[in-house]
Design an enzyme around this catalytic site. Sequence first.
Site, PDB file in Angstrom:
ATOM      1  N   ASP A 211     -15.601   3.309   1.389  1.00  0.00           N
ATOM      2  CA  ASP A 211     -15.447   1.905   1.806  1.00  0.00           C
ATOM      3  C   ASP A 211     -16.639   1.041   1.408  1.00  0.00           C
ATOM      4  O   ASP A 211     -16.628  -0.171   1.625  1.00  0.00           O
ATOM      5  CB  ASP A 211     -15.236   1.829   3.324  1.00  0.00           C
ATOM      6  CG  ASP A 211     -13.847   2.317   3.721  1.00  0.00           C
ATOM      7  OD1 ASP A 211     -12.979   2.423   2.823  1.00  0.00           O
ATOM      8  OD2 ASP A 211     -13.635   2.613   4.904  1.00  0.00           O
TER       9      ASP A 211
ATOM     10  N   ARG B 214      -9.805  -3.049  -5.331  1.00  0.00           N
ATOM     11  CA  ARG B 214     -11.227  -3.414  -5.201  1.00  0.00           C
ATOM     12  C   ARG B 214     -11.985  -3.376  -6.525  1.00  0.00           C
ATOM     13  O   ARG B 214     -13.011  -4.055  -6.658  1.00  0.00           O
ATOM     14  CB  ARG B 214     -11.914  -2.508  -4.162  1.00  0.00           C
ATOM     15  CG  ARG B 214     -11.494  -2.883  -2.759  1.00  0.00           C
ATOM     16  CD  ARG B 214     -12.240  -2.138  -1.680  1.00  0.00           C
ATOM     17  NE  ARG B 214     -11.835  -2.694  -0.390  1.00  0.00           N
ATOM     18  CZ  ARG B 214     -11.899  -2.054   0.760  1.00  0.00           C
ATOM     19  NH1 ARG B 214     -12.368  -0.824   0.807  1.00  0.00           N
ATOM     20  NH2 ARG B 214     -11.510  -2.650   1.881  1.00  0.00           N
TER      21      ARG B 214
ATOM     22  N   ARG C 247       0.835  -1.215   0.000  1.00  0.00           N
ATOM     23  CA  ARG C 247       0.000   0.000   0.000  1.00  0.00           C
ATOM     24  C   ARG C 247       0.868   1.263   0.000  1.00  0.00           C
ATOM     25  O   ARG C 247       1.871   1.343   0.708  1.00  0.00           O
ATOM     26  CB  ARG C 247      -0.967  -0.045   1.179  1.00  0.00           C
ATOM     27  CG  ARG C 247      -1.868  -1.265   0.993  1.00  0.00           C
ATOM     28  CD  ARG C 247      -3.005  -1.302   1.906  1.00  0.00           C
ATOM     29  NE  ARG C 247      -3.917  -0.210   1.703  1.00  0.00           N
ATOM     30  CZ  ARG C 247      -4.925   0.052   2.510  1.00  0.00           C
ATOM     31  NH1 ARG C 247      -5.120  -0.703   3.560  1.00  0.00           N
ATOM     32  NH2 ARG C 247      -5.728   1.062   2.263  1.00  0.00           N
TER      33      ARG C 247
HETATM   34  C1  S3P Z   1     -10.047   5.715   6.854  1.00  0.00           C
HETATM   35  C2  S3P Z   1      -9.974   6.448   5.688  1.00  0.00           C
HETATM   36  C3  S3P Z   1     -10.225   5.885   4.359  1.00  0.00           C
HETATM   37  C4  S3P Z   1     -10.937   4.535   4.441  1.00  0.00           C
HETATM   38  C5  S3P Z   1     -10.329   3.646   5.484  1.00  0.00           C
HETATM   39  C6  S3P Z   1     -10.410   4.292   6.858  1.00  0.00           C
HETATM   40  C7  S3P Z   1      -9.782   6.373   8.137  1.00  0.00           C
HETATM   41  O1  S3P Z   1      -8.990   5.684   3.689  1.00  0.00           O
HETATM   42  O2  S3P Z   1     -10.926   3.907   3.179  1.00  0.00           O
HETATM   43  O3  S3P Z   1     -11.000   2.404   5.520  1.00  0.00           O
HETATM   44  O4  S3P Z   1     -10.119   5.817   9.197  1.00  0.00           O
HETATM   45  O5  S3P Z   1      -9.224   7.494   8.113  1.00  0.00           O
HETATM   46  P1  S3P Z   1      -8.314   6.840   2.778  1.00  0.00           P
HETATM   47  O6  S3P Z   1      -7.869   7.909   3.658  1.00  0.00           O
HETATM   48  O7  S3P Z   1      -7.173   6.137   2.078  1.00  0.00           O
HETATM   49  O8  S3P Z   1      -9.386   7.276   1.812  1.00  0.00           O
END
Ligand code: S3P
Length: 430
Positions: free
Chosen positions: A315, A346, A123
């Site tokens: 999500d 995804r 990632r």
């Molecule tokens: C999250 C932010 C999102 C989300 C992840 C949780 C968080 O990611 O997809 O499951 O708790 O700040 P991104 O910041 O990469 O969009």
Amino acid sequence: MNNELIATNNGNIIGEVVIPGDKSISHRAVILGSLARGKSKIDNCLMGDDVLATIRVFKNLGIDIKISSENTLMINGCDMSVAQNEYSLDLGNSGTSIRLIIGLLAGMGIAARLTGDESLQKRPMRRVTDPLKKMGARIELTNNEYPPVVISGTYTLKPIDFKPPMASAQVKSAVLLAGLNCTGKTVVREKIQTRDHTERMLSLFGGDIQTEEGIVCLTGNTGLKAVDFSVPGDFSSAAFLMVGAIIANQGDLLVKNVGLNPTRTGLLRLLREMGARIEINITSDDFEPVGDIRVYQGGLTGITVDPSLIPSAIDEFPIFFIAAACATGVTILRGAQELRYKESDRLEVMANGLRELGIKLKQHDDGMEIEGGAFTGGSVDAKGDHRCAMSFIIASLRASKSIKIMNTKQISTSFPSFLKLVNSLGLTVR
Ligand code: S3P
């Protein structure tokens, strides 16, 4: 949790459920409770693998954290004074943990090596380390992008005025957590607002933070104080059951005590636009709005997703694609390239699974066009992505034969009670 599951059509989702605590809020509760001065009591904390990874890290950093009953955490905060040491930290599958903790430790000038499982090591991390380096942090990435991430300690950061190049609450939060240790104002300007739990919770813990028209402004070095609160149920977990109730042969589901923060509930707008009948009853609004959601079975019609709704539904796209596959007509999503950088790609994982289940679709770099149809049975690979695994399980409600789903054990990262709950509601998953 089994790594391979078979979901057999049953067709009904009827009943009343309470969903475990919100994952994003639980992570932040552990982080901010650890930094605050005094004892915080956190009720209804999610005890999924991802949050347990965050708890483990703060215990490693020397914070006194106890799980006092099933879902209650007692945290004795350190008043922002973590000991200087060389830390080696494993964040498992959790992107939120690693990105937020990089921001925090970089801000404190604490030396650490952070890594995680196979998925986490793929990632991208430059999105958080680029702004942190502008603040003065010293961080090395593997192949200039991935974990393991090495932070070298002992330096002082300066605040920045930052416009994130992508919509990401994790990036925003990493910069804000670094800003907690800077003298002066750290500013984040978002084009489209992402989930604002960090801002709300910093305010709850007594931080000096203001948000106006998408601009977040944090004054550092003001200290945080302990607080007691209860984590709302996770809307992202509720989403699987909500879509299940809509597409089931018979569906009538009441989900109690769910977080209804508008920066998270884009899926409600998408499903309503598709024709779903959903009732919302807000029951409290302390640091986060919370309420009950009632959903009913009903037909859906394909839509074109408004790109401005993508961050607030980010999500939920795996389960949204299942809803789209059950709708009449075509559903179009574009502008969602971020979906390629989640726990799996995804768009790819869902496109492959849906095709295997007999659905016609076109994949784009940044989205998908799905033609509504009927699910056959088949064998699909969730590729270790919790949300794709749960989405394919829900698809079984409308499948003509059973669906075998591979690489499902990561369901326990966000929703450890999922199988028990869906089996009690009317699905058959073994
Ligand atoms: C999250 C932010 C999102 C989300 C992840 C949780 C968080 O990611 O997809 O499951 O708790 O700040 P991104 O910041 O990469 O969009």
